[in-house]
Design an enzyme around this catalytic site. Structure first.
Site, PDB file in Angstrom:
ATOM      1  N   LYS A  91       0.895  -1.418  -0.014  1.00 31.02           N
ATOM      2  CA  LYS A  91      -0.462   0.290  -0.007  1.00 31.02           C
ATOM      3  C   LYS A  91       1.413   1.153   0.046  1.00 31.02           C
ATOM      4  O   LYS A  91       2.406   0.773   0.508  1.00 31.02           O
ATOM      5  CB  LYS A  91      -1.201  -0.028   1.141  1.00 31.02           C
ATOM      6  N   GLY A 191     -25.502   2.474   2.591  1.00 32.36           N
ATOM      7  CA  GLY A 191     -24.712   3.075   1.827  1.00 32.36           C
ATOM      8  C   GLY A 191     -25.136   2.729   0.120  1.00 32.36           C
ATOM      9  O   GLY A 191     -24.746   1.199  -0.308  1.00 32.36           O
ATOM     10  N   GLY A 193     -23.951   3.688  -2.705  1.00 30.79           N
ATOM     11  CA  GLY A 193     -23.701   4.491  -4.046  1.00 30.79           C
ATOM     12  C   GLY A 193     -23.065   3.341  -5.130  1.00 30.79           C
ATOM     13  O   GLY A 193     -23.761   2.827  -4.958  1.00 30.79           O
ATOM     14  N   LYS A 194     -21.885   3.320  -5.727  1.00 32.18           N
ATOM     15  CA  LYS A 194     -22.051   2.555  -6.285  1.00 32.18           C
ATOM     16  C   LYS A 194     -21.508   1.324  -6.131  1.00 32.18           C
ATOM     17  O   LYS A 194     -22.547   0.684  -7.091  1.00 32.18           O
ATOM     18  CB  LYS A 194     -19.892   3.300  -7.520  1.00 32.18           C
ATOM     19  N   VAL A 195     -21.099   0.262  -5.265  1.00 33.74           N
ATOM     20  CA  VAL A 195     -20.604  -0.827  -5.580  1.00 33.74           C
ATOM     21  C   VAL A 195     -22.818  -1.039  -4.156  1.00 33.74           C
ATOM     22  O   VAL A 195     -23.166  -2.116  -4.673  1.00 33.74           O
ATOM     23  CB  VAL A 195     -19.953  -1.093  -4.021  1.00 33.74           C
ATOM     24  N   GLY A 196     -22.500  -0.182  -3.180  1.00 33.90           N
ATOM     25  CA  GLY A 196     -24.069  -0.557  -2.947  1.00 33.90           C
ATOM     26  C   GLY A 196     -25.157  -0.538  -3.861  1.00 33.90           C
ATOM     27  O   GLY A 196     -26.212  -1.512  -3.976  1.00 33.90           O
ATOM     28  N   HIS A 197     -25.241   0.274  -5.239  1.00 36.81           N
ATOM     29  CA  HIS A 197     -26.616   0.186  -6.364  1.00 36.81           C
ATOM     30  C   HIS A 197     -26.621  -0.500  -6.703  1.00 36.81           C
ATOM     31  O   HIS A 197     -27.797  -1.490  -7.263  1.00 36.81           O
ATOM     32  CB  HIS A 197     -26.144   1.658  -7.092  1.00 36.81           C
TER      33      HIS A 197
END
Length: 364
Positions: A91, A191, A193-197
Site C-alpha cells: 500500500k 450505503g 453508492g456505486k457498489v451498494g447500487h
C-alpha cells in the site's frame, strides 16, 4: 524491514515499534519540486508482486502516514491471498490534502518512485486517487493498474465488487439456512453508492426484499424512484433495527460493527462491501455470542482487487467475473474452517491466508 536511515525519529519509532506484521520493505519518498511526500509499504511478496492502492490523505504527520501504510499493506496481503491472486500485499500513502496539492507533476514524481521498485509493487486507486490519476502515474510507471479504458485499463471496479459481495451473501445463506437463494430474504444495505447500487440490482433480480439508507438523501430518492419496491429508512440506526432483517450489508464507512450497533442488530448475517467493518477485534466474538454470522469483509469485497489484478494481463470481464464467482466457495470454506477450529470466521480467514503465504514462502 528496509533500511530507513535518516528518517525522522517519530517515523523510526513507528516503524520499529508499531510494525508487528513483518513487513518486507518501507520506502519513504520525497520530491521537493512537486511537493510529494509519500510512503510505500510492502508487507509480503511471497505470492508475487505486492498489489495495493495509493491513498492520498492529509495525515497529521509522517508517523501517522507510516502507521496507516503498514496496516493497509498487511490487509492487502490477506485480501490478495484469499482472492487467489498471484500477488502479495502493499500500500502507498501520499501525505497531503489532494484538493490542495495534487498535481500532474506530483503524480508523475510518484510514478517514478513506484517504478524505482522494479515491479515489486503494483499500484492502483484508493481514497483520494482516481482512474484519471492512475493514467498520469502510468506515464512514468508500467506497474500501474486501475486505469481508464481509454488507456488500457478496466475502469470502474464497483460492478465486480458488488458481485463478490452478492456471492458472499449466497454462501452465508447456504451455510446458515441450507439454501443459497436470497428470494424473499430481507437485506438491509447501509450505503447505496456505486457498489451498494449494483448490489441492490443483484438482490432485486433474485427476488429479495431490500431496505436501504444513505446519508445522501438524493441518492436514496433516485434509487427508490427507479425501484419502488425498495424501502428507505432514515439512518443506519433504524436499518439495523428493522424487524425480521436477514442480512445486514455495511457498504459505506468502516467500523460499522461496534459496541453500540452489535447489541441491537436484528440481522442473522453480516455481509457487506465496506472495509474494516469490525471496530475492534472483540466485536466478532460479540457477533458470534448473539448468533450472527459474519462474512469477513476483505474476502467478500475482493471483486475490485480481482479486476485490477486482471488488468495487468489484459482485462477480460468474463474471466474476472468467473474469478469473483469463486468468492462463494471461498466464503463457504471459511465458515467450515471456523466451525472446525472453533473460531470466528475472520480468524479462520486469517489462518487460511497465512497458510497460503507460508506455503508460498516455503516453495521459494
Amino acid at each position: 524491514m528496509t533500511d530507513v536511515t535518516g528518517a525522522p525519529a517519530d517515523v523510526l519509532h513507528t516503524l520499529f515499534h508499531s510494525d508487528q506484521g513483518g513487513h518486507e520493505q518501507v520506502v519513504l519518498c520525497q520530491d521537493r519540486a512537486s511537493g510529494l511526500k509519500a510512503v510505500i509499504a510492502l508487507h509480503s511478496t511471497a505470492l508475487g508482486p505486492a498489489l495495493g492502492g495509493t491513498r492520498f490523505y492529509p495525515y497529521a504527520n509522517e508517523a501517522e502516514a507510516v502507521a496507516d501504510a503498514l496496516n493497509l499493506a498487511r490487509g492487502m496481503s490477506y485480501k490478495n491471498a484469499m482472492a487467489g491472486l498471484e500477488h502479495g500485499g502493499g500500500k502507498a500513502v501520499i501525505i497531503g490534502d489532494p484538493e490542495q496539492i495534487k498535481s500532474e507533476e506530483l503524480l508523475l514524481a510518484y510514478g517514478r518512485f513506484v517504478a524505482s521498485l522494479g515491479g515489486r509493487y503494483v499500484t492502483a486507486c484508493d481514497v483520494g486517487t482516481y482512474v484519471a490519476d492512475m493514467d498520469v502515474v502510468a506515464r512514468e510507471c508500467r506497474w500501474t493498474t486501475g486505469r481508464s479504458p481509454e488507456n488500457g485499463g478496466a475502469g470502474d471496479s464497483s460492478v465486480l465488487t458488488s458481485f463478490g459481495v452478492y456471492q458472499g451473501m449466497r454462501a452465508a445463506a447456504q451455510h446458515l439456512w441450507g439454501d443459497p437463494t436470497l428470494r424473499d430474504r430481507t437485506v438491509g444495505i447501509a450505503g447505496v453508492g456505486k457498489v451498494g447500487h449494483h448490489l441492490v440490482e443483484h438482490l432485486l433480480a433474485e427476488g429479495a426484499h431490500v431496505v436501504v439508507t444513505d446519508v445522501r438523501k438524493d441518492v436514496v430518492r433516485s434509487l427508490t424512484e427507479r425501484h419502488p419496491s425498495v424501502v428507505a429508512v432514515a439512518d443506519t440506526d433504524a436499518l439495523i433495527r428493522v424487524e425480521n432483517l436477514d442480512i445486514y450489508a455495511p457498504c459505506a464507512l468502516g467500523g460499522a460493527l461496534n459496541d453500540e450497533t452489535v447489541p441491537v442488530l436484528t440481522a442473522k448475517v453480516v455481509c457487506g462491501a465496506a472495509n474494516n467493518q469490525l471496530a475492534h477485534p472483540g466485536v466478532e466474538k460479540d457477533l458470534a455470542d448473539r448468533g450472527i454470522l459474519y462474512a469477513p469483509d476483505y474476502v467478500v469485497n475482493a471483486g475490485g482487487v480481482i479486476q485490477v489484478a486482471d488488468e495487468l494481463h489484459g482485462f477480460d470481464f468474463d474471466r474476472c467475473k468467473a474469478k469473483a464467482a469463486k468468492i462463494y466457495d471461498t466464503t463457504l470454506a471459511i465458515f467450515a474452517r471456523a466451525k472446525e477450529d472453533g473460531i470466528p470466521p475472520a480468524a479462520a480467514a486469517d489462518r487460511i491466508a497465512e497458510q497460503r503465504m507460508a506455503e508460498a514462502r516455503a516453495r521459494r
